[in-house]
Write a protein that holds these residues in place. Structure first.
Motif, PDB file in Angstrom:
ATOM      1  N   ARG A 159      32.452  39.673  29.227  1.00  0.00           N
ATOM      2  CA  ARG A 159      32.292  40.755  30.206  1.00  0.00           C
ATOM      3  C   ARG A 159      32.647  40.258  31.608  1.00  0.00           C
ATOM      4  N   LEU A 160      32.240  39.040  31.909  1.00  0.00           N
ATOM      5  CA  LEU A 160      32.576  38.461  33.210  1.00  0.00           C
ATOM      6  C   LEU A 160      34.090  38.296  33.347  1.00  0.00           C
ATOM      7  N   ALA A 161      34.761  37.856  32.289  1.00  0.00           N
ATOM      8  CA  ALA A 161      36.217  37.708  32.317  1.00  0.00           C
ATOM      9  C   ALA A 161      36.882  39.059  32.566  1.00  0.00           C
ATOM     10  N   HIS A 162      36.428  40.101  31.887  1.00  0.00           N
ATOM     11  CA  HIS A 162      36.945  41.455  32.113  1.00  0.00           C
ATOM     12  C   HIS A 162      36.744  41.869  33.563  1.00  0.00           C
ATOM     13  N   PHE A 163      35.565  41.568  34.091  1.00  0.00           N
ATOM     14  CA  PHE A 163      35.256  41.937  35.469  1.00  0.00           C
ATOM     15  C   PHE A 163      36.221  41.270  36.449  1.00  0.00           C
ATOM     16  N   LEU A 164      36.479  39.990  36.264  1.00  0.00           N
ATOM     17  CA  LEU A 164      37.379  39.272  37.169  1.00  0.00           C
ATOM     18  C   LEU A 164      38.808  39.801  37.074  1.00  0.00           C
ATOM     19  N   LEU A 165      39.250  40.145  35.879  1.00  0.00           N
ATOM     20  CA  LEU A 165      40.583  40.732  35.724  1.00  0.00           C
ATOM     21  C   LEU A 165      40.644  42.097  36.412  1.00  0.00           C
ATOM     22  N   ASP A 166      39.572  42.861  36.297  1.00  0.00           N
ATOM     23  CA  ASP A 166      39.513  44.173  36.952  1.00  0.00           C
ATOM     24  C   ASP A 166      39.532  44.013  38.475  1.00  0.00           C
ATOM     25  N   MET A 167      38.760  43.071  38.988  1.00  0.00           N
ATOM     26  CA  MET A 167      38.736  42.844  40.434  1.00  0.00           C
ATOM     27  C   MET A 167      40.077  42.319  40.940  1.00  0.00           C
ATOM     28  N   SER A 168      40.739  41.503  40.132  1.00  0.00           N
ATOM     29  CA  SER A 168      42.067  41.016  40.513  1.00  0.00           C
ATOM     30  C   SER A 168      43.031  42.176  40.691  1.00  0.00           C
ATOM     31  N   ASN A 169      42.925  43.156  39.804  1.00  0.00           N
ATOM     32  CA  ASN A 169      43.787  44.334  39.882  1.00  0.00           C
ATOM     33  C   ASN A 169      43.432  45.227  41.057  1.00  0.00           C
ATOM     34  N   ARG A 170      42.140  45.396  41.313  1.00  0.00           N
ATOM     35  CA  ARG A 170      41.693  46.335  42.340  1.00  0.00           C
ATOM     36  C   ARG A 170      41.651  45.733  43.741  1.00  0.00           C
ATOM     37  N   ILE A 171      41.375  44.436  43.838  1.00  0.00           N
ATOM     38  CA  ILE A 171      41.273  43.778  45.134  1.00  0.00           C
ATOM     39  C   ILE A 171      42.491  42.904  45.412  1.00  0.00           C
ATOM     40  N   GLY A 172      42.959  42.201  44.377  1.00  0.00           N
ATOM     41  CA  GLY A 172      44.059  41.267  44.563  1.00  0.00           C
ATOM     42  C   GLY A 172      45.398  41.927  44.803  1.00  0.00           C
ATOM     43  N   HIS A 173      45.540  43.191  44.347  1.00  0.00           N
ATOM     44  CA  HIS A 173      46.775  43.956  44.570  1.00  0.00           C
ATOM     45  C   HIS A 173      48.017  43.175  44.140  1.00  0.00           C
ATOM     46  N   GLY A 174      47.974  42.705  42.891  1.00  0.00           N
ATOM     47  CA  GLY A 174      49.153  42.039  42.353  1.00  0.00           C
ATOM     48  C   GLY A 174      49.169  40.534  42.515  1.00  0.00           C
ATOM     49  N   THR A 175      48.172  39.986  43.210  1.00  0.00           N
ATOM     50  CA  THR A 175      48.081  38.536  43.321  1.00  0.00           C
ATOM     51  C   THR A 175      46.897  38.055  42.482  1.00  0.00           C
ATOM     52  N   ASN A 176      46.816  36.758  42.277  1.00  0.00           N
ATOM     53  CA  ASN A 176      45.708  36.194  41.503  1.00  0.00           C
ATOM     54  C   ASN A 176      44.612  35.612  42.388  1.00  0.00           C
ATOM     55  N   LYS A 177      44.700  35.874  43.697  1.00  0.00           N
ATOM     56  CA  LYS A 177      43.694  35.390  44.631  1.00  0.00           C
ATOM     57  C   LYS A 177      42.982  36.577  45.266  1.00  0.00           C
ATOM     58  N   PHE A 178      41.663  36.544  45.273  1.00  0.00           N
ATOM     59  CA  PHE A 178      40.903  37.639  45.874  1.00  0.00           C
ATOM     60  C   PHE A 178      39.518  37.150  46.272  1.00  0.00           C
TER      61      PHE A 178
END
Length: 233
Positions: A159-178
């Motif tokens: 669940r934590l892994a899913h959360f980080l991938l979701d935040m990467s998409n929503r906050i990172g805007h195409g980057t892997n840093k957020f």
């Protein structure tokens, strides 16, 4: 204060809420004109509540900037976090006369505040805008259902892994840093686990070489493919 719908930040927020081409819809210009007269742009401070559970649900809100957390308290005093909202997300829409959850700002920001009865009246006159609005609220509902499925089917660390991938998409805007604007406790309450389990999850993903962590809040996804495989295993 009233809103200036020509501002880039407000245009971006409305486009995220109604769709990027919503200004091409029938009645869009008139809708924006009414919105500019009657809606308000409100500044919010970090950790302040926009509204609390049981407050009258007289308004809906669209974030322009900042991050908002939706939470609900149980009768025993514990807390459940069920959403983190960003630019263009919608909050406060309720079929009841009161809010069934609280909304708290996790950072300084601004929001559009719209009287619920007013926007319903406007929607009656602009059916194309209303249709688009309801399409996007359905997208939000589907997202929540997806999150519930993940919560029920995956292990805590998945669940934590899913959360980080979701935040990467929503906050990172195409980057892997957020930068995560929420605390570890907020994340634990969102994912339905203890703070200790969430902390162990971060450490485990870091040890596996999938992520790096700086200052507890700045995340870099080092191996996105591996993180996806772990989350979906």
């Amino acid at each position: 204060m009233t809103i200036d719908t020509s501002k880039v930040s407000i245009k971006t927020s409305l486009a995220s809420c109604f769709g990027r081409n919503f200004q091409e819809l029938e009645g869009a210009n008139s809708f924006l004109e009414e919105l500019s007269k009657h809606a308000q742009e409100i500044h919010i401070n970090e950790n302040c509540y926009i509204f609390k559970e049981k407050d009258p649900s007289d308004y809906i809100y669209i974030p322009i900037s900042g991050v908002i957390m939706l939470e609900r308290s149980t009768s025993k005093g514990s807390r459940h976090v069920f959403a983190f909202l960003f630019t263009g997300n919608l909050l406060g829409l309720s079929e009841f006369s009161f809010y069934t959850f609280s909304a708290r700002a996790l950072s300084n920001g601004t929001i559009v505040k719209i009287n619920k009865q007013l926007i319903q009246s406007i929607f009656e006159r602009y059916p194309a805008i209303a249709k688009r609005f309801h399409e996007f609220t359905n997208h939000v509902l589907n997202y929540i259902l997806d999150q519930l499925f993940i919560m029920g089917q995956k292990s805590a660390h998945q669940r934590l892994a899913h959360f980080l991938l979701d935040m990467s998409n929503r906050i990172g805007h195409g980057t892997n840093k957020f930068y995560l604007p929420m605390s570890r406790q907020d994340i634990a309450d969102y994912l339905g686990m203890s703070l200790e389990t969430a902390s162990r999850g971060f450490s485990s993903l870091k040890k596996k070489g999938m992520i790096s962590i700086q200052n507890n809040y700045r995340i870099t996804i080092l191996d996105e493919a591996a993180l996806h495989r772990f989350a979906d295993d």
